[in-house]
Design a protein around this motif. Structure first.
Motif, PDB file in Angstrom:
ATOM      1  N   MET A   1     -45.141 -11.833  16.310  1.00 51.48           N
ATOM      2  CA  MET A   1     -44.443 -12.244  15.108  1.00 51.48           C
ATOM      3  C   MET A   1     -43.570 -11.119  14.616  1.00 51.48           C
ATOM      4  N   ALA A   2     -42.371 -11.481  14.306  1.00 53.37           N
ATOM      5  CA  ALA A   2     -41.484 -10.464  13.767  1.00 53.37           C
ATOM      6  C   ALA A   2     -41.820 -10.244  12.296  1.00 53.37           C
ATOM      7  N   LEU A   3     -41.497  -9.060  11.834  1.00 56.21           N
ATOM      8  CA  LEU A   3     -41.643  -8.765  10.415  1.00 56.21           C
ATOM      9  C   LEU A   3     -40.247  -8.554   9.851  1.00 56.21           C
ATOM     10  N   ILE A   4     -39.897  -9.350   8.866  1.00 58.48           N
ATOM     11  CA  ILE A   4     -38.587  -9.200   8.242  1.00 58.48           C
ATOM     12  C   ILE A   4     -38.809  -8.647   6.846  1.00 58.48           C
ATOM     13  N   ASP A   5     -38.333  -7.430   6.631  1.00 59.33           N
ATOM     14  CA  ASP A   5     -38.537  -6.769   5.357  1.00 59.33           C
ATOM     15  C   ASP A   5     -37.230  -6.857   4.568  1.00 59.33           C
ATOM     16  N   LEU A   6     -37.180  -7.804   3.644  1.00 62.67           N
ATOM     17  CA  LEU A   6     -35.937  -8.032   2.890  1.00 62.67           C
ATOM     18  C   LEU A   6     -35.690  -6.894   1.911  1.00 62.67           C
ATOM     19  N   ASN A   7     -36.747  -6.212   1.533  1.00 60.86           N
ATOM     20  CA  ASN A   7     -36.642  -5.121   0.579  1.00 60.86           C
ATOM     21  C   ASN A   7     -35.974  -3.905   1.220  1.00 60.86           C
ATOM     22  N   LYS A   8     -36.518  -3.465   2.338  1.00 64.45           N
ATOM     23  CA  LYS A   8     -35.940  -2.308   3.030  1.00 64.45           C
ATOM     24  C   LYS A   8     -34.837  -2.720   3.987  1.00 64.45           C
ATOM     25  N   LYS A   9     -34.588  -4.005   4.102  1.00 59.83           N
ATOM     26  CA  LYS A   9     -33.599  -4.527   5.032  1.00 59.83           C
ATOM     27  C   LYS A   9     -33.880  -4.061   6.462  1.00 59.83           C
ATOM     28  N   ILE A  67     -27.862  -5.084  12.444  1.00 62.09           N
ATOM     29  CA  ILE A  67     -27.275  -6.407  12.642  1.00 62.09           C
ATOM     30  C   ILE A  67     -27.253  -7.080  11.280  1.00 62.09           C
ATOM     31  N   SER A  68     -26.127  -7.588  10.885  1.00 65.99           N
ATOM     32  CA  SER A  68     -25.925  -8.187   9.546  1.00 65.99           C
ATOM     33  C   SER A  68     -26.590  -7.359   8.447  1.00 65.99           C
ATOM     34  N   GLY A  69     -26.422  -6.053   8.527  1.00 66.21           N
ATOM     35  CA  GLY A  69     -26.948  -5.194   7.471  1.00 66.21           C
ATOM     36  C   GLY A  69     -28.428  -4.866   7.585  1.00 66.21           C
ATOM     37  N   PHE A  70     -29.082  -5.430   8.587  1.00 64.70           N
ATOM     38  CA  PHE A  70     -30.510  -5.156   8.762  1.00 64.70           C
ATOM     39  C   PHE A  70     -30.734  -4.115   9.855  1.00 64.70           C
ATOM     40  N   ASP A  71     -31.587  -3.138   9.566  1.00 68.21           N
ATOM     41  CA  ASP A  71     -31.989  -2.165  10.582  1.00 68.21           C
ATOM     42  C   ASP A  71     -32.909  -2.848  11.567  1.00 68.21           C
ATOM     43  N   ILE A  72     -32.591  -2.706  12.854  1.00 63.98           N
ATOM     44  CA  ILE A  72     -33.401  -3.363  13.872  1.00 63.98           C
ATOM     45  C   ILE A  72     -34.386  -2.355  14.465  1.00 63.98           C
ATOM     46  N   ARG A  73     -35.645  -2.586  14.230  1.00 68.00           N
ATOM     47  CA  ARG A  73     -36.708  -1.730  14.772  1.00 68.00           C
ATOM     48  C   ARG A  73     -37.452  -2.519  15.830  1.00 68.00           C
TER      49      ARG A  73
ATOM     50  N   MET B   1     -49.211 -17.037  15.361  1.00 64.00           N
ATOM     51  CA  MET B   1     -48.788 -16.287  14.177  1.00 64.00           C
ATOM     52  C   MET B   1     -47.325 -16.539  13.894  1.00 64.00           C
ATOM     53  N   ALA B   2     -47.035 -16.883  12.663  1.00 65.12           N
ATOM     54  CA  ALA B   2     -45.645 -17.097  12.286  1.00 65.12           C
ATOM     55  C   ALA B   2     -45.020 -15.747  11.936  1.00 65.12           C
ATOM     56  N   ASP B   3     -43.708 -15.696  11.965  1.00 64.61           N
ATOM     57  CA  ASP B   3     -43.037 -14.481  11.523  1.00 64.61           C
ATOM     58  C   ASP B   3     -43.334 -14.258  10.047  1.00 64.61           C
ATOM     59  N   LEU B   4     -43.289 -13.008   9.658  1.00 69.02           N
ATOM     60  CA  LEU B   4     -43.635 -12.673   8.284  1.00 69.02           C
ATOM     61  C   LEU B   4     -42.386 -12.157   7.574  1.00 69.02           C
ATOM     62  N   VAL B   5     -42.058 -12.791   6.468  1.00 74.79           N
ATOM     63  CA  VAL B   5     -40.904 -12.319   5.700  1.00 74.79           C
ATOM     64  C   VAL B   5     -41.407 -11.631   4.447  1.00 74.79           C
ATOM     65  N   LEU B   6     -41.118 -10.339   4.372  1.00 75.74           N
ATOM     66  CA  LEU B   6     -41.565  -9.548   3.223  1.00 75.74           C
ATOM     67  C   LEU B   6     -40.439  -9.465   2.218  1.00 75.74           C
ATOM     68  N   THR B   7     -40.690  -9.844   0.990  1.00 69.17           N
ATOM     69  CA  THR B   7     -39.687  -9.662  -0.050  1.00 69.17           C
ATOM     70  C   THR B   7     -40.089  -8.467  -0.903  1.00 69.17           C
ATOM     71  N   ALA B   8     -39.143  -8.001  -1.721  1.00 73.53           N
ATOM     72  CA  ALA B   8     -39.443  -6.881  -2.616  1.00 73.53           C
ATOM     73  C   ALA B   8     -40.598  -7.275  -3.527  1.00 73.53           C
ATOM     74  N   GLU B   9     -40.609  -8.529  -3.950  1.00 71.89           N
ATOM     75  CA  GLU B   9     -41.645  -8.984  -4.864  1.00 71.89           C
ATOM     76  C   GLU B   9     -43.034  -8.884  -4.223  1.00 71.89           C
ATOM     77  N   ILE B  10     -43.143  -9.375  -2.982  1.00 73.56           N
ATOM     78  CA  ILE B  10     -44.420  -9.296  -2.274  1.00 73.56           C
ATOM     79  C   ILE B  10     -44.852  -7.846  -2.133  1.00 73.56           C
ATOM     80  N   GLN B  11     -43.894  -7.007  -1.714  1.00 67.79           N
ATOM     81  CA  GLN B  11     -44.238  -5.596  -1.498  1.00 67.79           C
ATOM     82  C   GLN B  11     -44.682  -4.919  -2.786  1.00 67.79           C
ATOM     83  N   ASN B  12     -43.938  -5.167  -3.851  1.00 65.39           N
ATOM     84  CA  ASN B  12     -44.295  -4.527  -5.115  1.00 65.39           C
ATOM     85  C   ASN B  12     -45.667  -4.961  -5.583  1.00 65.39           C
TER      86      ASN B  12
END
Ligand SMILES: Nc1nc2c(ncn2[C@@H]2O[C@H](COP(=O)(O)OP(=O)(O)OP(=O)(O)O)[C@@H](O)[C@H]2O)c(=O)[nH]1
Ligand SMILES: [Mg+2]
Lengths: 207, 131
Positions: A1-9, A67-73, B1-12
């Motif tokens: 599963m990928a992790l997409i961190d919208l906060n840290k981009k 890619i589209s402003g996101f750091d690819i790790r 397992m589905a991909d996980l999308v972390l938002t600032a809100e979740i992280q905070n």
């Protein structure tokens, strides 16, 4: 599963190198580690048995730009290829986003390649993943052995054995010298990241 | 397992919960990771010093291996996973089926307190990620 961190981009993806014992998975990662600029790669973590056989896994984290402003790790993992480590392979596969299947060209390993690919398919199924629907590439490693007296499989035979149903890109490689290593990495990274991006970043950012 | 999308809100929210509980109790570092070895949160004064990526990968693998060992001897799972060192200790807490809370602490903090705080955090953290 990928992790997409919208906060840290940041987008984190897991790519696993899979294949029978001694096919050259660890050698692929060692070459990438030795060649890549330190800015773009982290520390390589390996858990060896006494010889050079992988006991648990190797891990090499890479930073592939934006890619589209996101750091690819990307995190590259290898599984232990030896037959007895099935349980460990399953653990390492957990959360996989993309796969490189490394095949051994030795004629005596023909059955091992097929068995290992079949094992991969089964292990993924147990995690409700379908190998045919995932980002995958094949690497035909140790092509340097073709010019030696050691009996090896031809590319056509490897295709026949491993790529009949998959129909994915294949790369001939010599991991010990690095030939084909980055071509393999580039293609699987592209496929994996595109897959994740299509799901999350380009579609209104809904999970 | 589905991909996980972390938002600032979740992280905070997750960081705040961990800071107010374990970190306040004096532990050095807390990592919240998933079964694939992703780092979802990294808290505590010494969080920046450690190699979080390697630690997360090893912790996830070790957690998985331990669960297998439990099965082999007929246990569902072990309830306490803890390593004691000369100066530092590490505790692994399982949250639900997929998350692991890794706590690193010195002898100034008691294991009992760490276990208690991890237990208290389990449901609130799961709620954040399942919401
Ligand atoms: N001739 C040749 N030897 C290779 C090549 N790639 C790897 N090897 C050798 O094959 C042996 C096994 O390589 P590893 O990378 O350790 O294999 P592995 O797939 O990680 O093996 P496990 O960890 O047991 O699953 C080593 O001695 C390598 O030097 C290649 O392209 N050509
Ligand atoms: Mg290896």
């Amino acid at each position: 599963m990928a992790l997409i961190d919208l906060n840290k981009k940041e987008v984190h993806c897991k790519i696993v190198y899979y294949g029978p014992g001694r096919c050259g998975k660890t050698t692929n990662l060692l070459h990438i580690y030795a060649t890549m600029n330190e800015q773009h790669r982290g520390k390589m973590l390996t858990i060896d048995t006494k010889g050079d056989r992988t006991l648990f896994f190797d891990l090499l984290p890479l930073n592939l730009g934006k890619i589209s402003g996101f750091d690819i790790r990307i995190q590259l993992y290898t599984v232990p290829g030896q037959v007895m480590y099935e349980a460990t392979r399953k653990l390492v596969l957990k959360g996989v986003d993309g796969l490189v299947f490394v095949a051994d060209p030795l004629r005596v390993r023909q059955a091992r390649n097929i068995e290992s690919l079949e094992g991969l398919r089964q292990n993924l199924l147990e995690m409700h993943l379908n190998l045919d629907a995932m980002p995958v590439v094949l690497q035909y490693n140790k092509r340097d052995l073709v010019d030696t007296p050691i009996p090896t499989l031809t590319v056509a035979e490897l295709d026949q054995d491993l790529n009949q149903t998959l129909k994915v890109p294949t790369f001939e490689a010599v991991a010990t010298t690095g030939l084909g290593v980055f071509e393999t990495l580039k293609e699987i990274s592209k496929r994996t990241v595109t897959n994740v991006a299509n799901k999350h970043l380009l579609s209104g950012r809904k999970p | 397992m589905a991909d996980l999308v972390l938002t600032a809100e979740i992280q905070n929210k997750a960081n705040e919960l961990i800071e107010n509980s374990l970190v306040k109790a004096g532990v050095a570092t807390v990592l919240l990771i998933d079964g694939a070895g992703n780092v979802l949160a990294n808290c505590g004064a010494r969080g920046a010093e450690i190699d979080a990526i390697s630690l997360a990968a090893l912790a996830a693998a070790s957690r998985g291996a331990t669960a297998q060992i439990a099965k082999l001897i007929g246990e569902e799972d072990f309830s306490l996973l803890f390593h004691k060192g000369k100066n530092g200790n590490i505790h692994f807490g399982r949250l639900g089926s997929d998350l692991i809370l890794v706590t690193i602490f010195t002898d100034e903090v008691s294991l009992g307190l760490v276990r208690c705080r991890v237990a208290e955090l389990t449901q609130p953290i799961l709620d954040i990620f399942e919401a």
